[in-house]
Design a protein around this motif. Structure first.
Motif, short mmCIF file in Angstrom:
data_model
loop_
_atom_site.label_atom_id
_atom_site.label_comp_id
_atom_site.label_asym_id
_atom_site.label_seq_id
_atom_site.Cartn_x
_atom_site.Cartn_y
_atom_site.Cartn_z
N LYS A 47 13.76 14.87 15.27
CA LYS A 47 15.02 14.80 14.66
C LYS A 47 14.86 14.29 13.25
O LYS A 47 14.22 13.06 12.98
N LEU A 48 15.52 14.86 12.28
CA LEU A 48 15.20 14.57 10.67
C LEU A 48 16.61 14.75 9.85
O LEU A 48 17.54 15.32 10.30
N LEU A 49 16.77 13.58 9.49
CA LEU A 49 17.90 13.11 8.40
C LEU A 49 17.51 13.36 6.91
O LEU A 49 16.67 12.84 6.60
N THR A 70 19.66 17.20 10.13
CA THR A 70 21.18 16.78 9.76
C THR A 70 20.86 16.45 8.15
O THR A 70 19.87 15.84 7.84
N THR A 109 22.83 9.51 16.67
CA THR A 109 21.46 10.00 16.86
C THR A 109 20.70 8.85 16.29
O THR A 109 21.03 8.45 15.18
N PHE A 111 17.25 8.78 14.22
CA PHE A 111 16.36 10.24 13.71
C PHE A 111 14.69 9.46 13.82
O PHE A 111 14.52 8.53 13.56
#
Ligand SMILES: C[S@@+](CC[C@H](N)C(=O)[O-])C[C@H]1O[C@@H](n2cnc3c(N)ncnc32)[C@H](O)[C@@H]1O
Length: 234
Positions: A47-49, A70, A109, A111
């Motif tokens: 998961k990447l922000l 996101t 979340t 990340f």
């Protein structure tokens, strides 16, 4: 007189309205490409922000590499364009969120990766604690941080005796290698630190990994569920 924060907002709004903002719109930076390909091998589908995502060039790249992305920016016009580009270029399931990184609402979340290309160098030093607070809240305890910021070799600073500059109302600051280590060295290990210096460039591109030993410092990432404001799924 406008506060620095409001002046920055006005600058970015006008920059996106005119489209004459001077940074690349669609092509991702080769350094971001390099770091993301490296991380894809370690955490495929992580998961990447993307903070200060602008028109989404790095969010789209990350999504195409298989990360769950996101992307936040405080400028809605930039996000509208980013959502459009994502549709055109096959960036899948990116959640775009209007938010100020200095006042990010809690997020459910944690990340694996936070990416900042060109956002931190617009934040005043007095706002660094808020910036870092958001970063450490959202990043998992063994997460990675990809950062690109102005170096002293960025053309705007070449003849300047100061490490900051205000042009058209926007604040810009360059970082030395030491600034980066002082700001992040306690919580992060530097895996790569590359100076780009050619033509109109003058940047540090940095890949950092959060140190596990400091995880108790900042507590667990918030699990308070707070849906993103106006999410746009593409
Ligand atoms: C130089 S642009 C880079 C955009 C994008 N990361 C890229 O590489 O194309 C900096 C971006 O950060 C956003 N930004 C600046 N300060 C911000 C803040 N405090 N919160 C959220 N976004 C911010 C601006 O709206 C702008 O889109």
């Amino acid at each position: 007189m406008l506060s620095a924060a409001r002046a920055n907002r006005r600058y970015f709004r006008n920059a996106y309205r005119s489209g004459q903002h001077g940074w690349e719109v669609e092509e991702p930076s080769p350094y971001a490409v390099k770091f993301l390909i490296r991380l894809k091998r370690i955490i495929p589908n992580g998961k990447l922000l993307d903070i200060g995502c602008g028109e989404g060039r790095h969010a789209i790249l990350a999504s195409r590499l298989g990360f769950k992305v996101t992307a936040v920016d405080f400028e809605p016009l930039a996000l509208e364009r980013a959502a459009r580009f994502a549709k055109e270029k096959g960036g899948q399931n990116i959640v775009f969120q209007t938010a100020n990184i200095l006042h990010m609402p809690a997020h459910e979340t944690a990340f694996d990766i936070v990416l900042d290309y060109g956002c931190l160098h617009h934040q005043r030093k007095t706002d660094w604690p808020a910036y870092k607070g958001s970063l450490l809240r959202f990043l998992s305890h063994d997460g990675f941080f990809i950062l690109s910021v102005f170096s002293p070799k960025f053309p705007l600073f070449r003849n300047s005796r100061r490490n900051w500059h205000i042009a058209q109302g926007a604040y810009r600051r360059y970082f030395t290698r030491r600034d980066i280590l002082e700001l992040f060295g306690q919580e992060f290990e530097v895996l790569e630190l590359i100076e780009e210096n050619g033509g109109h460039h003058g940047f540090w591109h940095v890949l950092l990994k959060r140190r596990k030993t400091n995880s108790h410092f900042h507590g667990q990432p918030s699990r308070v569920s707070c849906p993103p404001k106006k999410p746009v799924q593409v």
